[in-house]
Design a protein around this motif. Structure first.
Motif, PDB file in Angstrom:
ATOM      1  N   GLY A  21      -7.716  29.462  61.529  1.00  0.00           N
ATOM      2  CA  GLY A  21      -7.191  29.058  60.056  1.00  0.00           C
ATOM      3  C   GLY A  21      -8.685  28.882  59.295  1.00  0.00           C
ATOM      4  N   GLY A  22      -8.931  29.772  60.022  1.00  0.00           N
ATOM      5  CA  GLY A  22     -10.284  30.945  58.605  1.00  0.00           C
ATOM      6  C   GLY A  22     -10.183  31.011  57.202  1.00  0.00           C
ATOM      7  N   GLY A  23     -11.156  30.443  56.238  1.00  0.00           N
ATOM      8  CA  GLY A  23     -10.699  30.963  54.922  1.00  0.00           C
ATOM      9  C   GLY A  23     -10.865  31.945  54.538  1.00  0.00           C
ATOM     10  N   PRO A  24     -10.047  32.481  53.084  1.00  0.00           N
ATOM     11  CA  PRO A  24     -10.026  33.719  52.755  1.00  0.00           C
ATOM     12  C   PRO A  24     -11.591  34.211  52.070  1.00  0.00           C
ATOM     13  CG  PRO A  24      -8.748  31.436  51.169  1.00  0.00           C
ATOM     14  CD  PRO A  24      -9.657  31.280  52.512  1.00  0.00           C
ATOM     15  N   VAL A  25     -10.825  35.153  51.909  1.00  0.00           N
ATOM     16  CA  VAL A  25     -12.315  36.389  51.370  1.00  0.00           C
ATOM     17  C   VAL A  25     -11.963  36.401  50.424  1.00  0.00           C
ATOM     18  CG1 VAL A  25     -13.844  36.179  53.833  1.00  0.00           C
ATOM     19  CG2 VAL A  25     -12.282  38.467  52.577  1.00  0.00           C
ATOM     20  N   PRO A  26     -12.519  37.227  49.495  1.00  0.00           N
ATOM     21  CA  PRO A  26     -11.916  38.117  48.027  1.00  0.00           C
ATOM     22  C   PRO A  26     -11.500  39.158  48.340  1.00  0.00           C
ATOM     23  CG  PRO A  26     -14.136  37.997  47.853  1.00  0.00           C
ATOM     24  CD  PRO A  26     -14.147  37.015  49.321  1.00  0.00           C
ATOM     25  N   CYS A  37     -14.962  37.657  59.086  1.00  0.00           N
ATOM     26  CA  CYS A  37     -16.271  36.976  59.178  1.00  0.00           C
ATOM     27  C   CYS A  37     -17.164  38.019  59.851  1.00  0.00           C
ATOM     28  CB  CYS A  37     -15.864  36.242  60.368  1.00  0.00           C
ATOM     29  SG  CYS A  37     -15.520  37.097  62.699  1.00  0.00           S
ATOM     30  N   GLN A  38     -18.621  37.049  60.382  1.00  0.00           N
ATOM     31  CA  GLN A  38     -19.163  38.724  60.619  1.00  0.00           C
ATOM     32  C   GLN A  38     -19.890  37.496  61.510  1.00  0.00           C
ATOM     33  OE1 GLN A  38     -21.452  40.314  56.856  1.00  0.00           O
ATOM     34  NE2 GLN A  38     -22.287  41.490  58.391  1.00  0.00           N
ATOM     35  N   ARG A  39     -21.051  38.534  63.220  1.00  0.00           N
ATOM     36  CA  ARG A  39     -21.656  38.250  63.365  1.00  0.00           C
ATOM     37  C   ARG A  39     -22.859  39.676  63.838  1.00  0.00           C
ATOM     38  NH1 ARG A  39     -21.770  39.356  68.651  1.00  0.00           N
ATOM     39  NH2 ARG A  39     -19.315  38.925  68.917  1.00  0.00           N
ATOM     40  N   GLY A  40     -23.718  38.852  63.449  1.00  0.00           N
ATOM     41  CA  GLY A  40     -24.833  39.866  63.671  1.00  0.00           C
ATOM     42  C   GLY A  40     -24.341  41.479  63.030  1.00  0.00           C
ATOM     43  N   TYR A  48      -4.229  41.859  54.862  1.00  0.00           N
ATOM     44  CA  TYR A  48      -2.247  41.377  54.147  1.00  0.00           C
ATOM     45  C   TYR A  48      -1.747  41.663  53.429  1.00  0.00           C
ATOM     46  CZ  TYR A  48      -1.868  36.873  54.660  1.00  0.00           C
ATOM     47  OH  TYR A  48      -2.099  35.032  55.077  1.00  0.00           O
ATOM     48  N   PHE A  49      -0.393  41.839  53.139  1.00  0.00           N
ATOM     49  CA  PHE A  49       0.717  41.780  52.006  1.00  0.00           C
ATOM     50  C   PHE A  49       1.896  41.208  52.517  1.00  0.00           C
ATOM     51  CE2 PHE A  49      -2.138  45.326  50.847  1.00  0.00           C
ATOM     52  CZ  PHE A  49      -2.660  45.263  49.552  1.00  0.00           C
ATOM     53  N   GLY A  50       2.526  40.276  52.088  1.00  0.00           N
ATOM     54  CA  GLY A  50       3.651  39.522  52.173  1.00  0.00           C
ATOM     55  C   GLY A  50       3.147  38.055  52.485  1.00  0.00           C
TER      56      GLY A  50
END
Length: 154
Positions: A21-26, A37-40, A48-50
């Motif tokens: 359930g991670g939040g959207p990014v632009p 997401c990012q780690r180090g 995705y589309f649809g």
């Protein structure tokens, strides 16, 4: 490239984005739905589309260089058996179990859910693979998704 480290990051990223359930990014493209997401030095993006029928791509960067990608297309095959919301519930539950218990993102599993039987089969490994996930309801294929991907070399 440390394939084990890449596989671990992919599993972590997938567990923390769509499944978790991670939040959207632009959005990186007009009309796309993006989560990441990012780690180090590792960065992951799923774009995705649809909705019920959808297409997308996941990419992993290491030190700002793309090193891995996966493309996918999924769709509801029989709308009378399952809708997008229920398919999403089944997929998230099955993948959650795969990531947490098996620490992998490629198939080779079945998962029983009240809304249907989830099955995922694939060939290959993190470096090059293809596969299909399905949801079967009343012994009929109600949903399907095909995927393929692997390492990116310059």
């Amino acid at each position: 490239m440390d394939i084990a480290a890449l596989n671990d990051f992919i599993v972590e990223a997938k567990a923390n984005t769509y499944v978790g359930g991670g939040g959207p990014v632009p959005a990186c493209r007009p009309g796309s739905h993006d989560i990441g997401c990012q780690r180090g030095p590792w960065r992951y993006l799923d774009s995705y589309f649809g909705g019920a029928d959808f297409a997308g791509q996941e990419v992993v960067w290491l030190d700002s260089k793309p090193v891995w990608a996966m493309n996918y297309f999924g769709r509801i095959v029989e709308h009378s058996l399952i809708d997008g919301e229920r398919a999403g519930v089944v997929i998230k539950a099955a993948l959650s179990k795969m990531y947490a218990e098996y620490r992998r993102f490629l198939g080779g599993m079945e998962f029983e859910h009240a809304f249907g039987l989830y099955a995922d089969e694939s060939v290959g490994d993190c470096s090059h693979f293809s596969g299909r996930e399905v949801i079967v309801v009343n012994e009929r294929r109600a949903y399907e998704l095909d995927y393929r991907g692997g390492l990116i070399h310059p």
